[in-house]
Design a protein around this motif. Structure first.
Motif, PDB file in Angstrom:
ATOM      1  N   ALA A   1     -20.744 -61.153   7.008  1.00 29.28           N
ATOM      2  CA  ALA A   1     -22.160 -61.329   6.678  1.00 29.28           C
ATOM      3  C   ALA A   1     -23.053 -60.664   7.721  1.00 29.28           C
ATOM      4  O   ALA A   1     -24.068 -60.045   7.383  1.00 29.28           O
ATOM      5  CB  ALA A   1     -22.489 -62.820   6.574  1.00 29.28           C
ATOM      6  N   HIS A   2     -22.665 -60.774   8.992  1.00 27.60           N
ATOM      7  CA  HIS A   2     -23.451 -60.138  10.050  1.00 27.60           C
ATOM      8  C   HIS A   2     -23.428 -58.621   9.905  1.00 27.60           C
ATOM      9  O   HIS A   2     -24.453 -57.948  10.110  1.00 27.60           O
ATOM     10  CB  HIS A   2     -22.902 -60.553  11.415  1.00 27.60           C
TER      11      HIS A   2
ATOM     12  N   ASP B   1     -25.736 -57.705   6.981  1.00 30.88           N
ATOM     13  CA  ASP B   1     -27.142 -57.879   7.359  1.00 30.88           C
ATOM     14  C   ASP B   1     -27.593 -56.782   8.318  1.00 30.88           C
ATOM     15  O   ASP B   1     -28.727 -56.290   8.227  1.00 30.88           O
ATOM     16  CB  ASP B   1     -27.342 -59.249   8.002  1.00 30.88           C
ATOM     17  N   SER B   2     -26.720 -56.400   9.235  1.00 34.62           N
ATOM     18  CA  SER B   2     -27.069 -55.323  10.162  1.00 34.62           C
ATOM     19  C   SER B   2     -27.247 -54.003   9.419  1.00 34.62           C
ATOM     20  O   SER B   2     -28.148 -53.211   9.738  1.00 34.62           O
ATOM     21  CB  SER B   2     -25.979 -55.185  11.234  1.00 34.62           C
TER      22      SER B   2
ATOM     23  N   ALA C   1     -30.627 -54.143   7.651  1.00 38.49           N
ATOM     24  CA  ALA C   1     -31.727 -53.981   8.606  1.00 38.49           C
ATOM     25  C   ALA C   1     -31.840 -52.537   9.082  1.00 38.49           C
ATOM     26  O   ALA C   1     -32.949 -51.993   9.210  1.00 38.49           O
ATOM     27  CB  ALA C   1     -31.515 -54.921   9.796  1.00 38.49           C
TER      28      ALA C   1
ATOM     29  N   ASN D   1     -28.307 -54.321  -0.362  1.00 41.02           N
ATOM     30  CA  ASN D   1     -28.918 -55.602  -0.719  1.00 41.02           C
ATOM     31  C   ASN D   1     -28.088 -56.336  -1.759  1.00 41.02           C
ATOM     32  O   ASN D   1     -27.948 -57.565  -1.710  1.00 41.02           O
ATOM     33  CB  ASN D   1     -30.331 -55.375  -1.253  1.00 41.02           C
TER      34      ASN D   1
ATOM     35  N   ALA E   1     -25.234 -57.863   0.033  1.00 37.13           N
ATOM     36  CA  ALA E   1     -25.640 -59.005   0.858  1.00 37.13           C
ATOM     37  C   ALA E   1     -25.895 -60.244   0.020  1.00 37.13           C
ATOM     38  O   ALA E   1     -25.675 -61.371   0.470  1.00 37.13           O
ATOM     39  CB  ALA E   1     -26.897 -58.645   1.652  1.00 37.13           C
ATOM     40  N   LYS E   2     -26.356 -60.059  -1.215  1.00 32.60           N
ATOM     41  CA  LYS E   2     -26.666 -61.199  -2.072  1.00 32.60           C
ATOM     42  C   LYS E   2     -25.493 -61.618  -2.945  1.00 32.60           C
ATOM     43  O   LYS E   2     -25.591 -62.598  -3.673  1.00 32.60           O
ATOM     44  CB  LYS E   2     -27.858 -60.858  -2.976  1.00 32.60           C
TER      45      LYS E   2
END
Length: 407
Positions: free
Chosen positions: A203-204, A207-208, A211, A261, A264-265
């Motif tokens: 997950a990290h 997310d990175s 971003a 995205n 991530a979702k």
């Protein structure tokens, strides 16, 4: 942290060390031997830390985080820092002197001071909570608040009973809780923690990535705005080509961000399909009617009864018994027609929920071609609405729909 027991353990085993590298490091020092085998329970260590209510939360938290220092340099910095704290009652000073007096104590708390490898250190439990839980079970079997002699007798009875249970397990090879031993609980917890860490790491990473792409997208939009401004003030083939290249790069980044995205979702659980409704399930949707109310359910029942009566009066016995394929098909079609009518009468049109639109200008950074000022997407649209409609047709339509949603 029973000092007498630990020192006695070191004295008893220091002469039995047969590993050459350990023996050379210990050199007959029993306290040095403890650094190879001792890890102190964090819960018991925390209980001994003074409350220090006269200090800030950050100061108290730094003292609690003493256990997690990574290097010897950090430990030395902590030693120099803690003696500078205000301590009018001398509570903190006595606590710290106690930790320094026992050479083995900090080495059993901080991994970088210990001779236990990091891998073995992490394999060991940080607390003795699993063993402490045995006290509650013992109390449930023997009771509490007993005298000395009575407690000895109670524990003797418990030990005898437990020994008999162990012998029964050995002789029958049947464990009362075959999957609830300490080893199983350790293994299950280790597996669970490993999976949680792996999931958090993935997950990290996602997310990175999102971003980073968002940052690149903002920078690319800014560069594109500058390039368009240059192409407008100094039109040439090179500037036009540069604008096209930036537009292609921007479209590529937007596609990558959309995929990131979505990842991530996403969820690891799959979709569960709804069960298909059977042909007979439609009649169960009929609303309940009072006994004296001639509602739709009553009229349908009467219609079905009259049809059935008519068939029984006008057809031979074989047909009435259902032996004729023709009449059976006719009955089936009649039943389906009645069910379809009842379903149509009771169906309620459902309203499709409208999807909430997001602000299409979120994250936009533009440059004013006249002043060179950096503007947000909304500020730029307010100043140059015609140019926005001309250059960004899709975003313009999405923005119109978004404003209509806001009312």
């Amino acid at each position: 942290m029973e000092a007498a027991l630990l020192l006695g353990f070191g004295d008893a085993f220091v002469t039995t060390v047969d590993l050459e590298d350990v023996r050379s490091t210990v050199a007959g020092d029993s306290q040095e031997l403890l650094s190879f085998v001792l890890r102190i329970c964090y819960s018991h260590f925390n209980r001994g830390i003074p409350k220090l209510l006269n200090h800030s939360r950050e100061t108290r938290q730094r003292i609690f985080d003493l256990k997690y220092l990574k290097t010897r340099e950090e430990v030395e910095a902590f030693k120099a820092w803690i003696v500078t704290l205000a301590d009018p009652q001398g509570v903190l000073k006595r606590w710290w002197e106690h930790k320094l007096m026992h050479r083995w104590l900090l080495r059993g708390i901080i991994q970088c001071l210990s001779n236990i490898s990091l891998e073995q250190w992490n394999t060991m439990e940080a607390t003795t909570n699993l063993g402490e839980a045995q006290h509650a079970w013992n109390n449930s079997q023997t009771g509490i608040s007993m005298g000395l002699i009575e407690s000895f007798k109670k524990y003797e009875e418990l030990d005898i009973r437990r020994a008999e249970e162990i012998e029964v397990r050995k002789s029958t090879a049947v464990s009362r809780t075959s999957r609830n031993e300490v080893t199983h609980r350790y293994a299950s917890r280790t597996t669970r923690q490993t999976r949680m860490s792996e999931k958090a790491r993935r997950a990290h990473t996602v997310d990175s990535t999102v971003a980073g792409l968002q940052t690149e997208l903002v920078d690319m939009r800014r560069d594109l705005a500058v390039a368009r401004n240059d192409a407008k003030t100094e039109p040439s083939t090179e500037t036009a080509q540069h604008v096209h290249e930036l537009e292609d790069t921007l479209a590529d980044l937007e596609g990558k961000l959309k995929l990131a995205n979505a990842e991530a979702k996403s969820s690891s659980s799959g979709r569960v399909r709804a069960p298909k409704a059977g042909a007979r399930a439609t009649t169960s949707n009929l609303p309940a009617q009072p006994a004296d109310s001639p509602g739709p359910a009553l009229s349908i029942t009467v219609a079905a009864t009259s049809i059935s009566s008519e068939l029984s009066l006008t057809t031979p016995a074989s047909v009435a018994d259902g032996t004729s394929d023709f009449v059976g098909a006719r009955r089936a079609s009649t039943r389906k027609r009645v069910q379809a009518e009842s379903s149509a009468m009771t169906s309620i049109p459902s309203r499709k929920r409208q999807k909430k639109l997001e602000d299409p200008l979120a994250g936009w950074m533009m440059v004013d071609p006249d002043t060179g000022e950096e503007l947000t997407g909304h500020q730029w649209v307010e100043r140059y609405p015609e140019e926005f409609e001309k250059r960004y047709k899709k975003d313009h339509q999405r923005y119109i729909d978004y404003l209509a949603q806001l009312g």
